[in-house]
Design an enzyme around this catalytic site. Structure first.
Site, PDB file in Angstrom:
ATOM      1  N   GLU A 327      23.115  -4.993  20.971  1.00  0.00           N
ATOM      2  CA  GLU A 327      23.001  -4.828  22.426  1.00  0.00           C
ATOM      3  C   GLU A 327      23.396  -3.421  22.854  1.00  0.00           C
ATOM      4  O   GLU A 327      22.815  -2.862  23.793  1.00  0.00           O
ATOM      5  CB  GLU A 327      23.852  -5.859  23.172  1.00  0.00           C
ATOM      6  CG  GLU A 327      23.544  -7.338  22.840  1.00  0.00           C
ATOM      7  CD  GLU A 327      22.074  -7.687  22.837  1.00  0.00           C
ATOM      8  OE1 GLU A 327      21.287  -7.054  23.571  1.00  0.00           O
ATOM      9  OE2 GLU A 327      21.681  -8.604  22.086  1.00  0.00           O
ATOM     10  N   GLU A 349      13.219  -4.157  20.452  1.00  0.00           N
ATOM     11  CA  GLU A 349      13.888  -5.126  19.574  1.00  0.00           C
ATOM     12  C   GLU A 349      13.905  -4.688  18.117  1.00  0.00           C
ATOM     13  O   GLU A 349      14.887  -4.920  17.407  1.00  0.00           O
ATOM     14  CB  GLU A 349      13.266  -6.513  19.733  1.00  0.00           C
ATOM     15  CG  GLU A 349      13.393  -7.094  21.159  1.00  0.00           C
ATOM     16  CD  GLU A 349      14.841  -7.141  21.659  1.00  0.00           C
ATOM     17  OE1 GLU A 349      15.777  -6.974  20.855  1.00  0.00           O
ATOM     18  OE2 GLU A 349      15.031  -7.321  22.881  1.00  0.00           O
TER      19      GLU A 349
HETATM   20  N1  BES Z   1      16.829  -8.525  24.681  1.00  0.00           N
HETATM   21  C1  BES Z   1      17.307  -9.580  23.874  1.00  0.00           C
HETATM   22  C2  BES Z   1      17.613 -10.839  24.636  1.00  0.00           C
HETATM   23  C3  BES Z   1      16.401 -11.657  24.997  1.00  0.00           C
HETATM   24  C4  BES Z   1      15.799 -12.438  24.050  1.00  0.00           C
HETATM   25  C5  BES Z   1      15.912 -11.670  26.282  1.00  0.00           C
HETATM   26  C6  BES Z   1      14.687 -13.202  24.394  1.00  0.00           C
HETATM   27  C7  BES Z   1      14.819 -12.409  26.619  1.00  0.00           C
HETATM   28  C8  BES Z   1      14.195 -13.192  25.671  1.00  0.00           C
HETATM   29  C9  BES Z   1      18.586  -9.161  23.147  1.00  0.00           C
HETATM   30  O1  BES Z   1      18.732  -7.808  22.956  1.00  0.00           O
HETATM   31  C10 BES Z   1      18.542  -9.772  21.786  1.00  0.00           C
HETATM   32  O2  BES Z   1      17.704  -9.383  21.021  1.00  0.00           O
HETATM   33  N2  BES Z   1      19.408 -10.723  21.497  1.00  0.00           N
HETATM   34  C11 BES Z   1      19.445 -11.394  20.222  1.00  0.00           C
HETATM   35  C12 BES Z   1      20.680 -11.034  19.464  1.00  0.00           C
HETATM   36  C13 BES Z   1      20.490 -10.078  18.344  1.00  0.00           C
HETATM   37  C14 BES Z   1      21.739  -9.938  17.512  1.00  0.00           C
HETATM   38  C15 BES Z   1      19.290 -10.256  17.480  1.00  0.00           C
HETATM   39  C16 BES Z   1      19.465 -12.876  20.493  1.00  0.00           C
HETATM   40  O3  BES Z   1      19.506 -13.261  21.645  1.00  0.00           O
HETATM   41  O4  BES Z   1      19.437 -13.631  19.532  1.00  0.00           O
HETATM   42 ZN    ZN Z   2      17.524  -7.027  21.481  1.00  0.00          ZN
END
Ligand code: BES
Ligand code: ZN
Length: 886
Positions: A327, A349
């Site tokens: 994050e 991502e």
């Molecule tokens: N931007 C995402 C959160 C997100 C995910 C928003 C799907 C909307 C829809 C965040 O940066 C993210 O990727 N979170 C991951 C954690 C990470 C350690 C891979 C998650 O939520 O699993």
């Molecule tokens: Zn992310």
């Protein structure tokens, strides 16, 4: 910026920007002044937004995004002049827009203001501005309000131009009771007492935050709740972790310290100062994803930010570190520089994923995270991308329900693999220099994939686009087949599209990837060989030992002859291959066997030779390969299944006993996980000593000694107890799932309940998942382990069919959860008749929001069906020959 072309799954070019469903461009927002006041009695909130606009064309209407908002009034003005005080409002529910139309005209080049007042609902769907709750000391429910805007739910919170490229500045004011903590992206500018806009005569505080930098709507956040915090001053600006008052705030210590170090590291690595005056990270009791990178106000699922090291294992700690660092990477990659539309999601991502591994490796070198990359991201990427229903990294997306579905292994894992590949090709230092140039050039702006390639080319002097373009624009990856030519001291290599179903049609096999061969020989690795055509010969001086794809830094599978594979097995034992090479080679062989490029008996023999393997990651791959085989054989003859289990036991037991399952202070991070892995692998395959030891631990555990089952062993111990035990074990573990102190402890219990096979217990597990006792965010936990046995898989699918309306209602398609549930409940089947049943059921339903997951499940099932048909006899013969089957 150049125009970008993606491809559909058959390889023909399409203009990905065409698919975008976007707002008219006659006006552009520059600033939002947003005031919100929630009412925790009615779960409604009142809002006012004043939006400053640049007028690009003469305009008699303004269209912006809104969903589930009731708009009370609208005025349009320009300078001192009111253009309209009663404009006509029309709402398009399908497109999620409201159009404000008026008689006067806003003239091109002028500035205008649109003021709207509205009411919204603090919903319980974890989207937009929503409610979340926790229990206070007296067991009373305490409410809080928080946001989740990404990808397209800012429009659910307030009327806005909800597209990533329409960046603006935001001034937020929150009105709340004195006892509430109010947070937003920025620090507090002023606080004053005002009369409530909801209850007349009631005084509340109005907290106004400083104006944000230019940013996208999906990164906006605001939170109102009864929270505690801890702070560190170890970074240039204050870093805090906030948590609801029911939590031990000290559990945020690990994350807050890591965040400060990471921000400092990123500032230096990116040569770009974090532009906000503070960084807050907040644990939210109800949260749909794992975490969300809102600029300056990162929100987290509780388990991904709070950790009690006394009761959580090494793997949990690593997940928290990964999440925090992921994050925080977004604060630059995503927040400062943003993709211009969702088809470029991978830039966000993929990069944050790669960066979290990169920084984890810097902070915790003893964790050796890159070794595990092969069994983690590389494996997920190749797994999903081997299905016909996969998609290119850059994929056309139009609507909210499509956007949610691309937060998948392609954007995250394949995206990060592509970056790992190019970073190795250019060298990590040069790569990072390119990243610095990219961030500098596009700060506060928006980009397309080509902009990243251009910056990397600038830094390296290499034509990066030429070697990378295909990897993001075409679906899939190749299998590289190697044949040896001893007579000329060379190898012949040929690439073809790899499909798990092994039924590639010629028109699906037209892509020629630039394949970095990474030829390893006794003299080291030759990084300069690239296969750019369909097939070619390469010189190998000494054919005694060679291996392609050194460290598996590239995205392809390598198919060797059975004789060569055997030799590689020997070379592995003789120390000629790295951990990544050994794990990757097993992964390739396993995957090629399951898709018919090789015989399954070949991989069984290969695995058989790895009993003495000393490395954790390689064992992770070995275990997961047996798991894949056993789950494909889930519905086959009991005797064969029993024999496969015996093979698993035979393979893993010596290592498990050698390592043991007790822990001491001296155990390193990897060693702890290694012990846990081997204990679990041998234990679920019925190792008698382990099973007995586990029941002994359980006796003490049951009597109240929680330390009797070490945190590293919890998940596997529960699995063993529920596999061999009955109702009594179930009750104890259920009690843990509902009442343990930390979320992590509750989750490991919840996640294992499905192991119990007793029909009555299966029904209880199913009922539990949609009961009041399990939060909506956790619905997937109790059902997951039901996939470990046929009784569970069948019951799960029947349950989905019987409760479909309820599931659809509780998990709206805009949240990717319905998609996860569909995937969990269908993908474990293994025969064509299962596919027929699944398709029949959904033929009369809308599959909006999960059509990709459904297609991927069906593809995965048909790959398994073909595998069983092809190799069922081969597997039996091998098991007989090795004494596992009569
Ligand atoms: N931007 C995402 C959160 C997100 C995910 C928003 C799907 C909307 C829809 C965040 O940066 C993210 O990727 N979170 C991951 C954690 C990470 C350690 C891979 C998650 O939520 O699993
Ligand atoms: Zn992310």
């Amino acid at each position: 910026m150049c125009k970008h072309f993606g491809v559909d799954s058959h390889g023909s070019s399409v203009d990905i920007t065409k698919a975008r469903e976007v707002l008219p461009t006659n006006v552009k927002p520059t600033h939002y002044d947003l005031t919100l006041e929630p009412d925790f009695g009615t779960f409604k909130y009142k809002g006012t937004v004043v939006i400053d606009l640049d007028v690009n064309d003469d305009s008699t209407s303004i269209a912006l995004n809104t969903t589930d908002l009731e708009i009370h009034s609208a005025t349009v003005s320009s300078g001192q002049q009111t253009i309209a005080d009663k404009p006509t409002l029309s709402h398009d529910e399908d497109k999620q827009t409201t159009t404000v139309a008026f008689d006067g005209t806003l003239s091109k080049g002028s500035k205008a203001q649109l003021t709207l007042t509205f009411t919204g609902t603090l919903n319980d769907n974890m989207a937009g501005f929503y409610r979340s709750s926790f229990k206070d000391g007296n067991g009373e429910t305490t409410w809080m309000a928080t946001t989740q805007m990404e990808p397209t739910d800012a429009r659910r919170a307030f009327p806005c131009f909800d597209e990533p490229a329409l960046k603006a500045e935001f001034t937020v004011t929150l009105i709340a009771d004195e006892k509430m903590t109010c947070l937003s992206n920025m620090d507090v500018a002023s606080e004053k007492t005002v009369e409530s806009t909801i209850t007349s005569g009631l005084n509340r505080k109005a907290v106004t935050f400083n104006k944000t930098p230019l940013m996208s709507t999906y990164l906006l956040a605001f939170i109102i709740g009864e929270l505690n915090y801890i702070e560190t001053k170890a970074f240039r600006v204050p870093v805090r972790v906030y948590a609801p008052k029911d939590r031990d705030i000290e559990h945020g210590r690990f994350s807050v310290e890591l965040a400060a170090k990471t921000l400092d590291f990123y500032e230096k690595t990116f040569d770009s100062e974090f532009p906000l005056p503070k960084m807050d990270m907040v644990a939210i009791p109800d949260f749909s994803a794992g975490a969300m990178e809102n600029w300056g106000l990162v929100t987290y699922r509780v388990v991904d930010v709070l950790i009690d090291e006394k009761v959580s294992g090494a793997a949990v700690k690593q997940r928290v570190a990964e999440t925090v660092q992921h994050e925080l990477a977004h604060q630059w990659f995503g927040n400062l520089v943003t993709m211009d539309f969702w088809d470029g999601l991978w830039l966000n991502e993929g990069f944050a994923t790669w960066m979290s591994w990169y920084s984890c490796n810097v902070f915790y070198p003893d964790w050796k995270v890159w070794e595990g990359y092969v069994t983690d991201n590389l494996s997920s990427a190749l797994s999903l991308d081997s299905l016909r229903s996969s998609h290119p990294i850059e994929v056309p997306v139009q609507r909210a329900d499509e956007i949610n579905q691309i937060f998948d292994a392609i954007s995250y894992s394949k995206g990060s693999c592509v970056l790992r590949m190019i970073s190795k090709y250019l060298g990590e230092e040069v790569f990072m220099e390119g990243v610095r140039r990219y961030l500098k050039k596009h700060a506060y702006g928006n980009t397309q994939t080509g902009d990243l390639w251009a910056a990397l080319a600038d830094a390296s002097g290499k034509d990066v686009e030429k070697v990378m373009d295909i990897w993001t624009k075409k679906v899939g990856f190749p299998v590289v087949t190697v044949t040896e030519k001893p007579e000329s001291n060379s190898i012949h290599v040929k690439q073809n599209r790899f499909l798990r179903t092994a039924d590639v049609k010629p028109e699906e096999d037209e892509t020629l990837w630039p394949v970095f061969l990474g030829l390893r020989s006794k003299d080291g690795v030759d990084e300069n060989l690239t296969l750019a055509s369909r097939e070619a010969d390469f010189e190998v001086k000494d054919l005694e030992f060679f291996k392609l794809n050194a460290d598996h830094t590239s995205l392809y599978r390598t198919s060797y002859s059975p004789e060569r594979l055997e030799k590689l097995g020997v070379a592995a034992k003789n120390g000629l291959m790295t951990v990544e090479d050994r794990a990757g080679m097993i992964a390739d062989a396993g995957s090629l066997a399951s898709s018919g490029y090789q015989k399954t008996s070949g991989i069984l023999s290969l695995l058989d030779g790895f009993k003495t393997e000393p490395n954790f990651v390689v064992w992770q791959e070995i275990s997961s390969r047996i798991a894949v085989l056993r789950s494909a054989w889930m519905f086959e003859e009991p005797a064969v299944k029993e024999a496969l289990k015996k093979f698993q036991l035979d393979l893993s037991k010596d290592k498990a006993h050698e390592l043991g399952w007790t822990f001491s202070e001296k155990d390193g991070h990897i060693e702890q996980q290694f012990k846990a892995l081997m204990y679990g692998t041998a234990g679920v395959a019925n190792d008698e000593t382990i099973v007995k030891a586990t029941f002994d631990m359980f006796e003490k555990f049951k009597a109240g000694d929680k330390t009797a089952i070490h945190p590293n062993l919890r998940g596997s111990a529960y699995a063993i107890l529920l596999t061999h035990g009955g109702k009594e074990e179930y009750e104890v573990i259920l009690h843990e799932a509902l009442h343990a102190n930390t979320s992590d402890e509750r989750n490991s219990a919840l996640r294992s309940l499905g192991r119990a096979k007793d029909p009555e217990l299966i029904q209880r597990t199913l009922a539990l998942s949609i009961s009041e006792d399990v939060k909506g965010q956790d619905i997937y936990l109790p059902i997951s382990a039901l996939r470990t046995h046929p009784e569970g898989i069948n019951a799960l699918w029947k349950w989905v069919k019987d409760n479909w309306e309820e599931l659809e209602r509780r998990l709206p398609p805009s949240l990717s959860m319905l998609s996860s549930v569909v995937s969990i409940t269908t993908s474990s089947f293994t025969h064509q008749e299962h596919i027929d049943d699944i398709q029949k059921f959904f033929s009369t339903k809308s599959t909006k929001g999960f059509d990709k997951a459904l297609a991927q499940s069906c593809d995965a099932i048909s790959a398994k069906a073909a595998w069983i048909k092809r190799d069922s006899e081969d597997v039996k013969a091998w098991l007989k020959k090795h004494g596992y089957l009569q």
